[in-house]
Design a protein around this motif. Sequence first.
Motif, PDB file in Angstrom:
ATOM      1  N   LEU A 134       1.425   6.569  -6.597  1.00 54.39           N
ATOM      2  CA  LEU A 134       0.289   7.449  -6.908  1.00 54.39           C
ATOM      3  C   LEU A 134       0.725   8.908  -6.846  1.00 54.39           C
ATOM      4  N   ILE A 135       1.423   9.242  -5.767  1.00 56.25           N
ATOM      5  CA  ILE A 135       1.870  10.624  -5.602  1.00 56.25           C
ATOM      6  C   ILE A 135       2.867  10.976  -6.697  1.00 56.25           C
ATOM      7  N   MET A 173       0.829  -1.202   0.000  1.00 63.23           N
ATOM      8  CA  MET A 173       0.000   0.000   0.000  1.00 63.23           C
ATOM      9  C   MET A 173       0.865   1.255   0.000  1.00 63.23           C
ATOM     10  N   ASN A 174       1.927   1.205   0.777  1.00 61.74           N
ATOM     11  CA  ASN A 174       2.812   2.365   0.855  1.00 61.74           C
ATOM     12  C   ASN A 174       3.473   2.613  -0.499  1.00 61.74           C
ATOM     13  N   GLU A 201       0.894  11.202 -10.082  1.00 62.52           N
ATOM     14  CA  GLU A 201      -0.057  12.304 -10.206  1.00 62.52           C
ATOM     15  C   GLU A 201       0.609  13.663  -9.996  1.00 62.52           C
ATOM     16  N   LEU A 202       1.459  13.720  -8.981  1.00 63.91           N
ATOM     17  CA  LEU A 202       2.024  15.024  -8.634  1.00 63.91           C
ATOM     18  C   LEU A 202       3.205  15.380  -9.522  1.00 63.91           C
ATOM     19  N   TYR A 260       2.245   1.663  -3.386  1.00 67.55           N
ATOM     20  CA  TYR A 260       1.206   2.156  -4.285  1.00 67.55           C
ATOM     21  C   TYR A 260       0.949   3.648  -4.028  1.00 67.55           C
ATOM     22  N   ARG A 261       0.929   4.013  -2.760  1.00 72.06           N
ATOM     23  CA  ARG A 261       0.681   5.403  -2.364  1.00 72.06           C
ATOM     24  C   ARG A 261       1.757   6.305  -2.943  1.00 72.06           C
ATOM     25  N   SER A 308       2.380  15.492 -13.391  1.00 77.96           N
ATOM     26  CA  SER A 308       1.623  16.651 -13.844  1.00 77.96           C
ATOM     27  C   SER A 308       2.619  17.741 -14.251  1.00 77.96           C
TER      28      SER A 308
END
Lengths: 335, 499
Positions: free
Chosen positions: A43-44, A36-37, A47-48, A39-40, A51
């Motif tokens: 994700l950041i 999960m960590n 996405e961050l 994946y987190r 962008s």
Amino acid sequence: MNTNDIKKPSINKRKLISFIVFLFSILLLFSIIFGMNYYRKQLIDRELNNSQGDTKYYSKHFALIIENLDSPFGESIYGGARAKGDELGIYVENFGENLHFPYSIKERLKMAIASGVHGIIIQANGDDETTKYINQATAAGIPVVTVLEDAPISERISFVGANQYQLGKYYGNQILKSVSLLNKEQTRVVVLLGANEKNKGSDIIFTGIKDSLAKETIELEPVAIDRQSAFSSEETIHKIIMDKDKTPDIIVCLNQADTISAYQTIVDYNMVGDIDIIGYYNSEVIQLAIEKNIIDSTIVIDTKQIGEYSVKILDEYLTFGMISEYIPISIDIVE
Amino acid sequence: MVQKIKDMSIGTRLIILFFIITSVTYGVNIYMYWNINKSITTIDYVYVSNADLNVLTNTLENVQRYMYEYLNTKSSDALKNYYLNHEKYNELIYDLNETITDNEIDLMERKIRTMSLEYLDLTNETIQAKRGRNIEKYNKYYEEASQMYSYISTNIYSLNNEQFERNSNNYYTLLESLKYLEIINVMILLIVGLVSMFLITILTKNITKPLKKLANSANEVARGNFNIEFDVPISNDEIGIVTVAFKKMIINIQKYIKQIKESMEYEAKLKENELLMKNLLKDAQLKYLQAQINPHFLFNTLNAGVQLAIIEDAEQTGLFIEKTAEFFRYNINKINEDSTLEDEINLVDNYIYIMSIRLFQDINFIKNVDESLLKIRVPSMILQPPIENALNYGIRDIDWEGRIELNIYREGNNVCISVIDNGRGISKEVLDDIMKGEPKEADLEKNSNGIGLKNVISRLKLYFDNDNVLKIYSDGEGKGTRVTITIPIDKYVMTDNFT
């Protein structure tokens, strides 16, 4: 041997099994946590950071100013220009795409000059004001290339596009083909042109059409569409079709938007087969309509090539100072 | 490592466990707090770029407003404010990106920057024209500046929107990541909880399990079962100490019980011996009483006979009767008490004398006696019965010359008494029966003085607490018999004079 010995594990064995089960549960929980960590973080990162992306730096900035900039037609030109620009280290901007209000070509041209771009590619409609701004840009050291439609009396360095008269001839030939199939005594053909355009791109096309049909008994009517006001294309076509006395047999469209509007209106009013359409450009929708025989044929120019050539020419001009004034683009017909 | 932990006292182990659990819990909490705080800080920064752009827009508006105000009123306040905002805006736009990139935001910043620089030039030109009262010029410049202002505003607005959209995406991403973080934190807490419970359970079991076993063992001992199996592992903690003490206690109790049992068994045996002895004596006394009337009468009669013989000068007869009287007197007097070897030998001599007169023949009786052993104390009436047996069942009525031999000698710490005859001997079967105490022949019991060989054997056994005091040997019929009595010197049989 005692059967109990087989069935019941010893206390130590049971202890070992429970310990292993416990250990595995902990490991499982840990792997879920790490998963999960991970994946987190992904994700950041995605996405961050994406962008902002892997920023690519360029040495020059060109502005591409065309009508219908987010239509497939416009995007195809931009795609060609952007790819060529990337190749040459130039960032080509689809000028006005990011703005939250629609701006006219002239206004976008003024904005581009004020933004200090290194070159401008513009679909000029040849009016005086556009010519004035093109000259202003040239004076500010920004070379201008016209595409699709020209501003012949401006100080633009080159025009990239199809020969308008030749284009007219192609349209004329397609009209003749359709007329021969219609087998009517009197055929009425409507050509959709741009209104208050002093240019003459579309006029030249119309002349080309007229010249091709000179010997035929064909009623040829130019209809002007006010390009400055929104939705005028659809409204005008609606009017033409609804005029019972003067319902055309063939509608000739000189741009992609008119072609789709005409096709949609004919479908909406159930007049497929009654009115033939000779369109412009070959987008997915148009291709599908041709397959369904709703659109008779379409004139296609290589939009990607236009984009590529215009960027190449601007770059060459900035490098060498000398280029050809007219770059012809090939014309194709899809039936 | 495990052994080291096991060696620690329970108190230390508990303290270490609580310390570990508390530290881990604190650590995890701090980590989670730090993580969430970091995420929240990131979220806080999401809209900072929008706030910056708002400042830029406000300053731009002020430049335009104060320029217009100055053009309108020519007030020095407006001019001053115009210059202030002009300078501020100039500073702000220098923070904007200048490079050409494919990043839309960067590119928009670059456009805003370029347009703003031109706009600021235009406003300056406008102000200058107004000061120079060139109406036509400042009108023209003002118009151009206003148009530029609208372009810049649109661009900033668009950039703001673009950034807001991106920031919102980032915001949602961060919110989502925060959710994951929450789940992760809950799971970490779960793990910490599980591990803590596991460790506490193990420690508690390690403490209580040996205690339970110890309690079970104590209950077993309480029920009287000392032969318990001790499977309590010996550790170095408090329970280990208690276990060792308990173990020692059980071993000692077992030892004491064994000792008491042994001494009780010994006492019981002694009592049993005493009772048997008493029985035998009573038996002997009964037989004596039965015969008492005769000996007394006989004794008195014999004394009268002695006197009569002396009167008649019949010395031989007198001696015979006297010896006979002595023989019976010994029987009467000594039957209840111990005697010495010397008295026993005298009795045997009397008996041989009497029997030689009775049988009208000399009895070939040979004595080999170690004089130093004469004072040894022995049960009475132990020598005469074997001699009598040797005479009656050994050498009487045999075809060859009979002989009886009495040997008394010392062998180590024992006194050996042997009565050997060369008579008829005893068959092996009879010998075994006699030694087992089951003589078939009644003669063994019925002797001249009422005391048979069986009685002698029983008494000797009880007296010396040894089955092998009296032994009978014979090589078979016709080969003679040998009776031996072995008495330990130092145990019971010392008389006062004996050294």
